[in-house]
Design a protein around this motif. Sequence first.
Motif, mmCIF file in Angstrom:
data_model
loop_
_atom_site.group_PDB
_atom_site.id
_atom_site.type_symbol
_atom_site.label_atom_id
_atom_site.label_comp_id
_atom_site.label_asym_id
_atom_site.label_seq_id
_atom_site.Cartn_x
_atom_site.Cartn_y
_atom_site.Cartn_z
ATOM 1 N N THR A 142 62.734 -35.447 36.805
ATOM 2 C CA THR A 142 61.909 -35.274 35.606
ATOM 3 C C THR A 142 61.644 -33.805 35.351
ATOM 4 O OG1 THR A 142 60.780 -37.400 35.908
ATOM 5 C CG2 THR A 142 59.639 -35.742 34.588
ATOM 6 N N MET A 143 61.769 -33.404 34.106
ATOM 7 C CA MET A 143 61.262 -32.108 33.665
ATOM 8 C C MET A 143 60.434 -32.348 32.410
ATOM 9 S SD MET A 143 63.114 -28.579 32.497
ATOM 10 C CE MET A 143 62.143 -27.360 31.576
ATOM 11 N N ALA A 144 59.120 -32.288 32.549
ATOM 12 C CA ALA A 144 58.199 -32.514 31.443
ATOM 13 C C ALA A 144 57.495 -31.205 31.090
ATOM 14 C CB ALA A 144 57.167 -33.577 31.812
ATOM 15 N N GLU A 145 57.367 -30.951 29.806
ATOM 16 C CA GLU A 145 56.643 -29.785 29.317
ATOM 17 C C GLU A 145 55.494 -30.253 28.431
ATOM 18 O OE1 GLU A 145 59.392 -26.205 28.429
ATOM 19 O OE2 GLU A 145 60.536 -27.977 27.855
ATOM 20 N N ASP A 146 54.348 -29.597 28.547
ATOM 21 C CA ASP A 146 53.202 -29.993 27.732
ATOM 22 C C ASP A 146 53.116 -29.206 26.426
ATOM 23 O OD1 ASP A 146 52.525 -27.552 28.782
ATOM 24 O OD2 ASP A 146 50.688 -28.215 29.769
ATOM 25 N N ILE A 147 54.084 -28.352 26.176
ATOM 26 C CA ILE A 147 54.114 -27.561 24.951
ATOM 27 C C ILE A 147 55.162 -28.110 23.997
ATOM 28 C CG2 ILE A 147 53.321 -25.456 26.104
ATOM 29 C CD1 ILE A 147 56.259 -24.528 26.140
ATOM 30 N N GLY A 148 55.066 -27.672 22.733
ATOM 31 C CA GLY A 148 56.094 -28.003 21.763
ATOM 32 C C GLY A 148 57.199 -26.966 21.792
ATOM 33 N N ILE A 149 57.889 -26.813 20.686
ATOM 34 C CA ILE A 149 59.013 -25.870 20.664
ATOM 35 C C ILE A 149 58.551 -24.449 20.393
ATOM 36 C CG2 ILE A 149 60.642 -27.633 19.960
ATOM 37 C CD1 ILE A 149 60.529 -26.367 17.122
ATOM 38 N N GLY A 150 57.266 -24.254 20.038
ATOM 39 C CA GLY A 150 56.771 -22.909 19.787
ATOM 40 C C GLY A 150 57.545 -22.224 18.685
ATOM 41 N N GLY A 151 57.974 -21.004 18.944
ATOM 42 C CA GLY A 151 58.725 -20.248 17.941
ATOM 43 C C GLY A 151 60.225 -20.352 18.110
ATOM 44 N N ARG A 152 60.701 -21.399 18.775
ATOM 45 C CA ARG A 152 62.132 -21.510 19.093
ATOM 46 C C ARG A 152 62.883 -22.425 18.129
ATOM 47 N NH1 ARG A 152 62.955 -24.004 24.350
ATOM 48 N NH2 ARG A 152 64.933 -22.914 24.542
ATOM 49 N N ALA A 153 62.339 -22.638 16.934
ATOM 50 C CA ALA A 153 62.964 -23.581 16.010
ATOM 51 C C ALA A 153 64.413 -23.207 15.726
ATOM 52 C CB ALA A 153 62.173 -23.655 14.714
ATOM 53 N N GLY A 154 64.686 -21.918 15.542
ATOM 54 C CA GLY A 154 66.039 -21.483 15.234
ATOM 55 C C GLY A 154 67.019 -21.817 16.323
ATOM 56 N N TYR A 155 66.560 -21.805 17.570
ATOM 57 C CA TYR A 155 67.432 -22.169 18.692
ATOM 58 C C TYR A 155 67.429 -23.668 18.927
ATOM 59 C CZ TYR A 155 68.537 -23.284 23.528
ATOM 60 O OH TYR A 155 69.052 -23.880 24.653
ATOM 61 N N TYR A 156 66.251 -24.280 18.917
ATOM 62 C CA TYR A 156 66.110 -25.642 19.435
ATOM 63 C C TYR A 156 66.691 -26.701 18.506
ATOM 64 C CZ TYR A 156 64.054 -29.357 22.246
ATOM 65 O OH TYR A 156 63.880 -30.445 23.048
ATOM 66 N N ASP A 157 66.456 -26.582 17.196
ATOM 67 C CA ASP A 157 66.927 -27.631 16.298
ATOM 68 C C ASP A 157 68.453 -27.650 16.286
ATOM 69 O OD1 ASP A 157 65.991 -29.689 14.380
ATOM 70 O OD2 ASP A 157 67.283 -28.573 13.016
ATOM 71 N N GLY A 158 68.997 -28.823 16.506
ATOM 72 C CA GLY A 158 70.441 -28.956 16.654
ATOM 73 C C GLY A 158 70.890 -28.899 18.097
ATOM 74 N N ILE A 159 70.022 -28.454 18.998
ATOM 75 C CA ILE A 159 70.317 -28.428 20.431
ATOM 76 C C ILE A 159 69.690 -29.661 21.090
ATOM 77 C CG2 ILE A 159 70.026 -27.174 22.599
ATOM 78 C CD1 ILE A 159 71.952 -25.815 20.747
ATOM 79 N N GLY A 160 68.361 -29.709 21.095
ATOM 80 C CA GLY A 160 67.662 -30.868 21.620
ATOM 81 C C GLY A 160 67.497 -30.875 23.122
ATOM 82 N N ALA A 161 66.726 -31.839 23.603
ATOM 83 C CA ALA A 161 66.348 -31.887 25.012
ATOM 84 C C ALA A 161 67.534 -32.101 25.937
ATOM 85 C CB ALA A 161 65.309 -32.989 25.222
ATOM 86 N N THR A 207 67.180 -34.043 15.675
ATOM 87 C CA THR A 207 67.137 -33.460 17.015
ATOM 88 C C THR A 207 66.083 -34.157 17.862
ATOM 89 O OG1 THR A 207 67.870 -31.312 16.208
ATOM 90 C CG2 THR A 207 66.709 -31.346 18.314
ATOM 91 N N GLU A 208 66.426 -34.476 19.101
ATOM 92 C CA GLU A 208 65.478 -35.129 20.003
ATOM 93 C C GLU A 208 64.689 -34.104 20.792
ATOM 94 O OE1 GLU A 208 68.709 -34.113 22.849
ATOM 95 O OE2 GLU A 208 68.683 -34.871 20.782
ATOM 96 N N THR A 209 63.417 -34.385 21.027
ATOM 97 C CA THR A 209 62.584 -33.561 21.904
ATOM 98 C C THR A 209 62.349 -34.254 23.239
ATOM 99 O OG1 THR A 209 60.516 -34.474 21.001
ATOM 100 C CG2 THR A 209 61.433 -32.512 19.921
ATOM 101 N N TYR A 210 62.880 -35.457 23.374
ATOM 102 C CA TYR A 210 62.804 -36.220 24.624
ATOM 103 C C TYR A 210 64.154 -36.901 24.824
ATOM 104 C CZ TYR A 210 61.445 -39.865 28.003
ATOM 105 O OH TYR A 210 61.376 -40.671 29.107
ATOM 106 N N ALA A 211 64.664 -36.843 26.029
ATOM 107 C CA ALA A 211 65.923 -37.515 26.347
ATOM 108 C C ALA A 211 65.823 -38.109 27.745
ATOM 109 C CB ALA A 211 67.098 -36.548 26.270
ATOM 110 N N ALA A 212 66.303 -39.327 27.885
ATOM 111 C CA ALA A 212 66.349 -39.985 29.186
ATOM 112 C C ALA A 212 67.686 -40.694 29.313
ATOM 113 C CB ALA A 212 65.203 -40.979 29.334
ATOM 114 N N ILE A 213 68.324 -40.536 30.447
ATOM 115 C CA ILE A 213 69.618 -41.179 30.671
ATOM 116 C C ILE A 213 69.682 -41.711 32.099
ATOM 117 C CG2 ILE A 213 70.775 -39.655 29.016
ATOM 118 C CD1 ILE A 213 72.037 -38.185 31.401
#
Length: 511
Positions: free
Chosen positions: A237-256, A336-342
């Motif tokens: 498990t890797m859980a974070e209690d924060i959102g994406i902060g200022g990383r929208a340009g990087y995170y969207d389209g990438i995902g968890a 884009t997902e902010t949570y992924a489990a496999i």
Amino acid sequence: MSQTTRTNPLRDPLDRRLPHIAGPCALVMFGVTGDLASKKLMPAIYDLANRGLLPPGFALIGFGRRDWTDDNFADNVMLPAVKASARTPFRDEVWQQVRDGIRFVSGEFDTDGFARLADVLREVDESRGTGGNHAFYLSIPPGLFPTVIGLLRSHGMAAQDHGQWSRVVIEKPFGHDLKSAQELNEVVSTAYPSSSVFRIDHYLGKETVQNLLALRFANQLFEPVWNNNYVDQVQITMAEDIGIGGRAGYYDGIGAARDVIQNHLLQLLALTAMEEPTSFEARQLRAEKAKVLAATRPPERLDLHTARGRYTAAWAGGEKVGGYLDEPRIPADSTTETYAAIRVDIDNRRWAGVPFYLRAGKRMPRRVTEIALGFKQAPHLPFAETDTAELGYNALVLRIQPDEGVTLRFGAKVPGTQMEIREVNMDFAYGGSFTESSPEAYERLMLDVLLGDPPLFPQHEEVELSWKILDPILNYWESLGTPPDDYEAGTWGPASADEMLARDGFAWRRP
């Protein structure tokens, strides 16, 4: 019973007990205006110097578009970063030593800019005695890697001549899928041999991750039960209690999944599941990790054993927070997902039949990274139903962050005249057992780059094997054409993730 104290034949008592100190060298840092440079890289350089692990003639060269002088960069950029984020006390004499070797090159990623960079490197080779040994840290968007590496090569800065070395450090993500990872490796390999390429996965620099190797291979206690005869599931498990902060340009389209599972969690899986290496030399460690990743396969039923989610607005941590689609610069139609489990399975003799569950998410109830091995119940329980309603699972939990340590969960008798069993925890915490503080992950990894010590860095084979595991899952999610399942911020993910484990008769741990 007598015991014989045995020395470690691999340790040189005259050398290995002393810290390794980097030799004369220069570090060129691309992307010096980013958060990574200011919060992690620059403070790590100062901390290494403060611990006496950098040579007096070390040089740090920043490269960027800003019209800065050497003094501007040193006093207005690096000094505030050091004072804000360094882990060791600030000492003016150490800072002056570091400051004397600071340079800044103002330029674009073009021929003129890299010609100026080559001139500055020649200057510090002479004035600081760096001897032509140069490391290039690419803290830049992956799309710029081919341009920068091509310019380093064309200007002679990637050459390995006359005993001098040139190394390149690449930050994740290592590609966007298998095809792009292979293309990136082709670009890098045109300029650098594999031994000079350092792919940074900062989780592998954490002391507790390395302690996983010590726990397994330095103790006879655990290895006999580290297999499918005793283990019935593994959760990472890797859980974070924060959102994406200022990383929208990087995170969207990438995902968890791409951001965390492809690199951090699959590397943790490899270290957890691999066979004992013949030594901790880089080649041996990589060989064992690669064997595990090659034997790891995605689930046969992607609809039943994968889950993805996206956090929505809710109260979390005592405050009202917005959902992912409310974050600045996130398009309303984002999938884009902010949570992924496999679930993945490992097709080898040690782990056949044992499911490995990997999950990563943002806006979770708390920040935690852990590896949890759940053990099978005893085949015979000589207890009456009144003694215990149901015995839980024995578990061994390695806490990677933030409370580094190990927890062993087992059943114990409750004090009293009756036989009543209750689950208890036995805890080991690093902070309570060792007086010396653990080095920050980037501090350890950057020193290893300068030393040319590669055991903690994944090679391209591991990267490509990880994408082979993840690509079918990502392609399946994309084929659905639907957004991820919603989960409220401050919760442990979507209901579909709980259902995924329930189908196998398990439940997620609540760290």
